[in-house]
Design an enzyme around this catalytic site. Structure first.
Site, PDB file in Angstrom:
ATOM      1  N   LYS A  53      40.102 -27.014  16.306  1.00 36.62           N
ATOM      2  CA  LYS A  53      38.967 -27.031  15.365  1.00 36.62           C
ATOM      3  C   LYS A  53      39.155 -25.949  14.306  1.00 36.62           C
ATOM      4  O   LYS A  53      38.893 -26.157  13.118  1.00 36.62           O
ATOM      5  CB  LYS A  53      37.649 -26.813  16.106  1.00 36.62           C
ATOM      6  CG  LYS A  53      37.170 -28.036  16.878  1.00 36.62           C
ATOM      7  CD  LYS A  53      36.026 -27.698  17.811  1.00 36.62           C
ATOM      8  CE  LYS A  53      35.797 -28.843  18.791  1.00 36.62           C
ATOM      9  NZ  LYS A  53      34.845 -28.549  19.853  1.00 36.62           N
ATOM     10  N   GLN A  97      31.151 -24.268  22.445  1.00 38.78           N
ATOM     11  CA  GLN A  97      32.005 -25.199  23.191  1.00 38.78           C
ATOM     12  C   GLN A  97      31.477 -25.395  24.610  1.00 38.78           C
ATOM     13  O   GLN A  97      31.171 -24.431  25.315  1.00 38.78           O
ATOM     14  CB  GLN A  97      33.444 -24.661  23.204  1.00 38.78           C
ATOM     15  CG  GLN A  97      34.461 -25.585  23.835  1.00 38.78           C
ATOM     16  CD  GLN A  97      34.707 -26.881  23.046  1.00 38.78           C
ATOM     17  OE1 GLN A  97      34.470 -26.950  21.840  1.00 38.78           O
ATOM     18  NE2 GLN A  97      35.169 -27.899  23.716  1.00 38.78           N
ATOM     19  N   ASP A 120      26.922 -30.102  16.004  1.00 39.62           N
ATOM     20  CA  ASP A 120      27.353 -30.933  17.138  1.00 39.62           C
ATOM     21  C   ASP A 120      26.424 -32.138  17.304  1.00 39.62           C
ATOM     22  O   ASP A 120      26.776 -33.108  17.965  1.00 39.62           O
ATOM     23  CB  ASP A 120      27.281 -30.115  18.438  1.00 39.62           C
ATOM     24  CG  ASP A 120      28.655 -29.739  18.970  1.00 39.62           C
ATOM     25  OD1 ASP A 120      29.609 -30.500  18.744  1.00 39.62           O
ATOM     26  OD2 ASP A 120      28.748 -28.693  19.634  1.00 39.62           O
TER      27      ASP A 120
HETATM   28  N1  GUN Z   1      33.240 -30.148  24.743  1.00 42.74           N
HETATM   29  C1  GUN Z   1      33.891 -31.327  24.675  1.00 42.74           C
HETATM   30  N2  GUN Z   1      33.588 -31.963  23.528  1.00 42.74           N
HETATM   31  C2  GUN Z   1      32.722 -31.172  22.861  1.00 42.74           C
HETATM   32  C3  GUN Z   1      32.068 -31.281  21.607  1.00 42.74           C
HETATM   33  O1  GUN Z   1      32.185 -32.260  20.862  1.00 42.74           O
HETATM   34  N3  GUN Z   1      31.268 -30.225  21.272  1.00 42.74           N
HETATM   35  C4  GUN Z   1      31.076 -29.163  22.085  1.00 42.74           C
HETATM   36  N4  GUN Z   1      30.257 -28.201  21.676  1.00 42.74           N
HETATM   37  N5  GUN Z   1      31.675 -29.033  23.252  1.00 42.74           N
HETATM   38  C5  GUN Z   1      32.501 -30.029  23.630  1.00 42.74           C
END
Ligand code: GUN
Length: 295
Positions: A53, A97, A120
């Site tokens: 990311k 995350q 998100d």
């Molecule tokens: N863990 C796995 N996929 C995601 C996501 O799209 N966002 C977040 N915050 N955590 C994740």
């Protein structure tokens, strides 16, 4: 005949180019999009997602604030950090995350993120807006699935869709997006889950199958109608002694057999994953656009 492969890397790269252009315009106007990425602990899958990311942000010109915290971080410390980020004028989006280490309350953390920075799309307000078809952040994976269907020219309206999995992050919001009366919607959606009777029979009716169960080989060729479009959201690590790292990534779909039945299929890796990350950037840029409009 073998299915057309829906190339997530290619689609994501086109979206990133579009976002890089928008980011330049915003930055020239004094509003550089900014994303805070918070990682608590060292879950190896989370570390690699977060690193990817951060790299994506760099490619597009988005400011990336990387915050790595120890697994011993307390709930109070995490909540207090989120309050600070909510107030931070350089930050348009906050991503914490998931999963969080044991002992931390994910729901409370998600609900502390200001809905205006909820890139998100996990906050109850964002989910409520999605269900009610109001403007708001769409969760990244479901939004990415819609982009893949759009890019592969798969008609959604009027189609029969089967989603396998009802998670808060994928299945539940995607079902709502695909049946709501809006662009990308108007489908007839069935959601299968662990209590579904005869899942194979249901999947066999589908024009579009989305596998988001988190288990390899959940969807096999005998369950797929000839010519169906299959989107694989699963990311599973399976042991593989022939690989240097000791594992390989597979989806929820038995790709090798299903590709001979489907008309189009997304691979893993290189399918939904890059789109999820691209839609996170999309939400961050759109949040910055709103900041500019407010200023
Ligand atoms: N863990 C796995 N996929 C995601 C996501 O799209 N966002 C977040 N915050 N955590 C994740």
């Amino acid at each position: 005949m073998s299915a057309k492969i829906i190339d997530g890397n290619q689609i994501a790269s086109e979206i990133r180019e579009e976002l890089a252009q928008k980011t330049r315009v915003l930055t020239d106007s004094g509003v550089r999009p900014g994303l805070a990425v918070v990682l608590v602990g060292e879950n190896p899958a989370s570390v690699s997602y977060v690193t990817a990311k951060e790299r994506d942000c760099e490619k597009v010109g988005i400011l990336s604030r990387d915050i790595r915290l120890s697994a011993q971080t307390t709930q109070e410390e995490l909540i207090s950090l989120i309050h600070e980020l909510n107030e931070d004028e350089e930050i348009d989006g906050i991503l914490v995350q998931l999963p969080l280490p044991q002992g931390l309350d994910e729901e409370a953390v998600i609900q502390t993120i200001h809905p205006d920075k909820d890139v998100d799309g996990f906050h109850p307000e964002s989910i409520g807006r999605l269900v009610l078809n109001l403007d708001g952040f769409l969760p990244c994976t479901p939004h990415g699935v819609l982009k893949m269907l759009e890019a592969s020219e798969t008609p959604i309206e009027g189609s029969d869709v089967v989603i396998v999995g009802r998670s808060r992050i994928v299945g539940a919001p995607l079902a709502n997006l695909m049946f709501r009366k809006a662009s990308g919607g108007n489908a007839t959606v069935t959601v299968c889950h662990t209590r579904t009777k005869d899942m194979a029979e249901k999947v066999r009716q589908a024009d579009i199958v989305v596998a988001a169960a988190g288990r390899p080989n959940t969807v096999t060729a005998d369950m797929v109608k000839k010519g169906a479009v299959v989107i694989d959201v699963g990311v599973n690590r399976v042991e593989d002694a022939t690989r240097k790292r000791g594992y390989r990534l597979v989806g929820d779909v038995d790709f090798e057999s299903v590709k001979d039945v489907a008309s189009a299929i997304s691979p893993v890796p290189g399918g939904v994953g890059p789109l999820t990350r691209a839609m996170l950037l999309w939400n961050t840029v759109s949040s910055a656009q709103k900041r500019l409009e407010r200023s």
